[in-house]
Scaffold this motif. Structure first.
Motif, PDB file in Angstrom:
ATOM      1  N   ILE A 185      -4.320   5.150   9.836  1.00  0.00           N
ATOM      2  CA  ILE A 185      -4.387   3.692   9.611  1.00  0.00           C
ATOM      3  C   ILE A 185      -4.391   2.964  10.952  1.00  0.00           C
ATOM      4  N   ALA A 186      -3.501   3.402  11.846  1.00  0.00           N
ATOM      5  CA  ALA A 186      -3.371   2.743  13.158  1.00  0.00           C
ATOM      6  C   ALA A 186      -4.660   2.861  13.972  1.00  0.00           C
ATOM      7  N   ILE A 187      -5.260   4.061  14.002  1.00  0.00           N
ATOM      8  CA  ILE A 187      -6.464   4.211  14.829  1.00  0.00           C
ATOM      9  C   ILE A 187      -7.690   3.571  14.184  1.00  0.00           C
ATOM     10  N   SER A 188      -7.568   3.186  12.905  1.00  0.00           N
ATOM     11  CA  SER A 188      -8.651   2.428  12.266  1.00  0.00           C
ATOM     12  C   SER A 188      -8.573   0.945  12.645  1.00  0.00           C
ATOM     13  N   GLY A 189      -7.551   0.593  13.427  1.00  0.00           N
ATOM     14  CA  GLY A 189      -7.463  -0.782  13.932  1.00  0.00           C
ATOM     15  C   GLY A 189      -6.491  -1.688  13.207  1.00  0.00           C
ATOM     16  N   TYR A 190      -5.621  -1.101  12.398  1.00  0.00           N
ATOM     17  CA  TYR A 190      -4.666  -1.925  11.654  1.00  0.00           C
ATOM     18  C   TYR A 190      -3.279  -1.887  12.292  1.00  0.00           C
ATOM     19  N   ASN A 191      -2.543  -2.997  12.163  1.00  0.00           N
ATOM     20  CA  ASN A 191      -1.117  -2.994  12.456  1.00  0.00           C
ATOM     21  C   ASN A 191      -0.403  -2.522  11.202  1.00  0.00           C
ATOM     22  N   ILE A 192       0.595  -1.684  11.379  1.00  0.00           N
ATOM     23  CA  ILE A 192       1.336  -1.140  10.240  1.00  0.00           C
ATOM     24  C   ILE A 192       2.675  -1.849  10.120  1.00  0.00           C
ATOM     25  N   LEU A 193       2.943  -2.396   8.926  1.00  0.00           N
ATOM     26  CA  LEU A 193       4.247  -2.968   8.618  1.00  0.00           C
ATOM     27  C   LEU A 193       4.859  -2.113   7.512  1.00  0.00           C
ATOM     28  N   ILE A 242       0.830  -1.201   0.000  1.00  0.00           N
ATOM     29  CA  ILE A 242       0.000   0.000   0.000  1.00  0.00           C
ATOM     30  C   ILE A 242       0.868   1.255   0.000  1.00  0.00           C
ATOM     31  N   ARG A 243       0.745   2.036  -1.064  1.00  0.00           N
ATOM     32  CA  ARG A 243       1.460   3.311  -1.095  1.00  0.00           C
ATOM     33  C   ARG A 243       0.796   4.250  -0.084  1.00  0.00           C
ATOM     34  N   LEU A 244       1.616   4.899   0.730  1.00  0.00           N
ATOM     35  CA  LEU A 244       1.067   5.801   1.743  1.00  0.00           C
ATOM     36  C   LEU A 244       0.544   7.069   1.083  1.00  0.00           C
ATOM     37  N   VAL A 245      -0.776   7.117   0.910  1.00  0.00           N
ATOM     38  CA  VAL A 245      -1.458   8.304   0.391  1.00  0.00           C
ATOM     39  C   VAL A 245      -2.279   8.869   1.548  1.00  0.00           C
ATOM     40  N   PRO A 246      -2.680  10.131   1.475  1.00  0.00           N
ATOM     41  CA  PRO A 246      -3.368  10.735   2.621  1.00  0.00           C
ATOM     42  C   PRO A 246      -4.612   9.973   3.079  1.00  0.00           C
ATOM     43  N   ASP A 247      -5.332   9.359   2.123  1.00  0.00           N
ATOM     44  CA  ASP A 247      -6.574   8.672   2.488  1.00  0.00           C
ATOM     45  C   ASP A 247      -6.424   7.150   2.483  1.00  0.00           C
ATOM     46  N   ALA A 248      -5.216   6.664   2.772  1.00  0.00           N
ATOM     47  CA  ALA A 248      -4.970   5.214   2.783  1.00  0.00           C
ATOM     48  C   ALA A 248      -5.895   4.488   3.758  1.00  0.00           C
ATOM     49  N   ALA A 249      -6.142   5.081   4.933  1.00  0.00           N
ATOM     50  CA  ALA A 249      -7.009   4.445   5.938  1.00  0.00           C
ATOM     51  C   ALA A 249      -8.416   4.239   5.388  1.00  0.00           C
ATOM     52  N   ALA A 250      -8.924   5.240   4.676  1.00  0.00           N
ATOM     53  CA  ALA A 250     -10.265   5.133   4.085  1.00  0.00           C
ATOM     54  C   ALA A 250     -10.299   4.035   3.023  1.00  0.00           C
ATOM     55  N   HIS A 251      -9.258   3.969   2.198  1.00  0.00           N
ATOM     56  CA  HIS A 251      -9.174   2.921   1.171  1.00  0.00           C
ATOM     57  C   HIS A 251      -9.185   1.532   1.814  1.00  0.00           C
ATOM     58  N   LEU A 252      -8.495   1.396   2.944  1.00  0.00           N
ATOM     59  CA  LEU A 252      -8.481   0.114   3.654  1.00  0.00           C
ATOM     60  C   LEU A 252      -9.879  -0.220   4.176  1.00  0.00           C
ATOM     61  N   SER A 253     -10.489   0.743   4.824  1.00  0.00           N
ATOM     62  CA  SER A 253     -11.812   0.507   5.416  1.00  0.00           C
ATOM     63  C   SER A 253     -12.857   0.186   4.348  1.00  0.00           C
ATOM     64  N   GLU A 254     -12.682   0.779   3.152  1.00  0.00           N
ATOM     65  CA  GLU A 254     -13.660   0.552   2.079  1.00  0.00           C
ATOM     66  C   GLU A 254     -13.349  -0.688   1.244  1.00  0.00           C
ATOM     67  N   GLY A 255     -12.197  -1.328   1.539  1.00  0.00           N
ATOM     68  CA  GLY A 255     -11.869  -2.558   0.826  1.00  0.00           C
ATOM     69  C   GLY A 255     -11.163  -2.370  -0.500  1.00  0.00           C
ATOM     70  N   HIS A 256     -10.776  -1.124  -0.828  1.00  0.00           N
ATOM     71  CA  HIS A 256      -9.996  -0.891  -2.058  1.00  0.00           C
ATOM     72  C   HIS A 256      -8.561  -1.359  -1.853  1.00  0.00           C
ATOM     73  N   PHE A 257      -8.049  -1.162  -0.638  1.00  0.00           N
ATOM     74  CA  PHE A 257      -6.743  -1.678  -0.245  1.00  0.00           C
ATOM     75  C   PHE A 257      -6.988  -2.874   0.664  1.00  0.00           C
ATOM     76  N   ILE A 258      -6.100  -3.872   0.605  1.00  0.00           N
ATOM     77  CA  ILE A 258      -6.276  -5.037   1.475  1.00  0.00           C
ATOM     78  C   ILE A 258      -5.040  -5.278   2.341  1.00  0.00           C
ATOM     79  N   THR A 259      -5.262  -5.983   3.437  1.00  0.00           N
ATOM     80  CA  THR A 259      -4.190  -6.306   4.378  1.00  0.00           C
ATOM     81  C   THR A 259      -3.490  -7.594   3.938  1.00  0.00           C
ATOM     82  N   LEU A 260      -2.538  -8.051   4.735  1.00  0.00           N
ATOM     83  CA  LEU A 260      -1.835  -9.296   4.450  1.00  0.00           C
ATOM     84  C   LEU A 260      -2.710 -10.478   4.864  1.00  0.00           C
TER      85      LEU A 260
END
Length: 224
Positions: free
Chosen positions: A129-137, A85-103
């Motif tokens: 990203i962190a406060i949305s409940g994700y671990n960041i690697l 995941i490229r760090l863009v300003p709205d990365a957390a939103a993309h994760l929450s909406e399912g456009h970006f996925i976790t490992l």
């Protein structure tokens, strides 16, 4: 019993980003990985490329084709979905909406910085990203120029609870002296949690899990 070895940052999927072009080229990466002891791969194509190709559904299609061939040839490895995941300003939103996925459906997101310049929004975007409940690697931290120049910035992130990954080739000197020295420094500070191949092709600098990496790491940080 072979000990599990997961390569958690790997551009093994074909025809989706700057990784292999064909399914056969993907299988070559898989074969070499298995020969060198890898038992599992997280396929992590670049987020931008996945979105451009049509989103996670396309990623899952490529993964399905690869796994079908792996099963057909009885290759002893597991390949699961992920994303770089490229760090863009709205990365957390993309994760929450399912456009970006976790490992592999875990809470861990593999996140990469821009290589050459430090984004003014980096801290805030990571925090979101962190406060949305994700671990960041954090991906290949030793190759990010602003972190090479200010490695303590990375150490502060680790103190904040973020995790970090370095690339196998960097430890062996493949990405030049600066990356090697930064990797060694961060390892010596206990600031690295994961080593991964960041494979893009079966040969050359972005090769699969290289021979000699285990011994080199053992020398630097001990067997445990």
């Amino acid at each position: 019993e072979k000990r599990p070895l997961w390569d958690t940052h790997n551009h093994v999927l074909s025809d989706i980003d700057d990784g292999p072009k064909t399914l056969e080229a993907s299988i070559e990466i898989v074969d070499i990985s298995v020969q060198n002891g890898v038992t599992g791969i997280v396929a992590t194509p670049h987020s931008r490329s996945v979105l451009d190709a049509g989103g996670p559904a396309v990623l899952n299609d490529r993964l399905g084709r690869l796994n079908a061939l792996i099963n057909e040839r009885s290759i002893p490895i597991e390949v699961v979905p992920g994303m770089e995941i490229r760090l863009v300003p709205d990365a957390a939103a993309h994760l929450s909406e399912g456009h970006f996925i976790t490992l592999n459906g875990t809470s861990t997101a593999l996140v990469e910085f821009d290589y050459t310049q430090w984004a003014p929004y980096a801290d805030q975007a990571l925090f979101d990203i962190a406060i949305s409940g994700y671990n960041i690697l954090l991906a290949h931290v030793e190759r990010i120029v602003p972190l090479q120049e200010h490695p303590n910035r990375l150490i502060r992130y680790v103190e904040r609870g973020y995790f970090s990954q370095i690339t196998t080739a960097s430890v062996l000197g493949g990405f030049g002296n600066k990356a090697k020295k930064t990797a060694e420094y961060l390892l010596s500070k206990g600031a690295i949690h994961v080593v991964a191949s960041d494979t893009h092709s079966s040969h050359g600098l972005r090769e699969p899990w290289p021979t000699g990496i285990d011994e080199r790491l053992e020398k630097l940080v001990g067997e445990n």
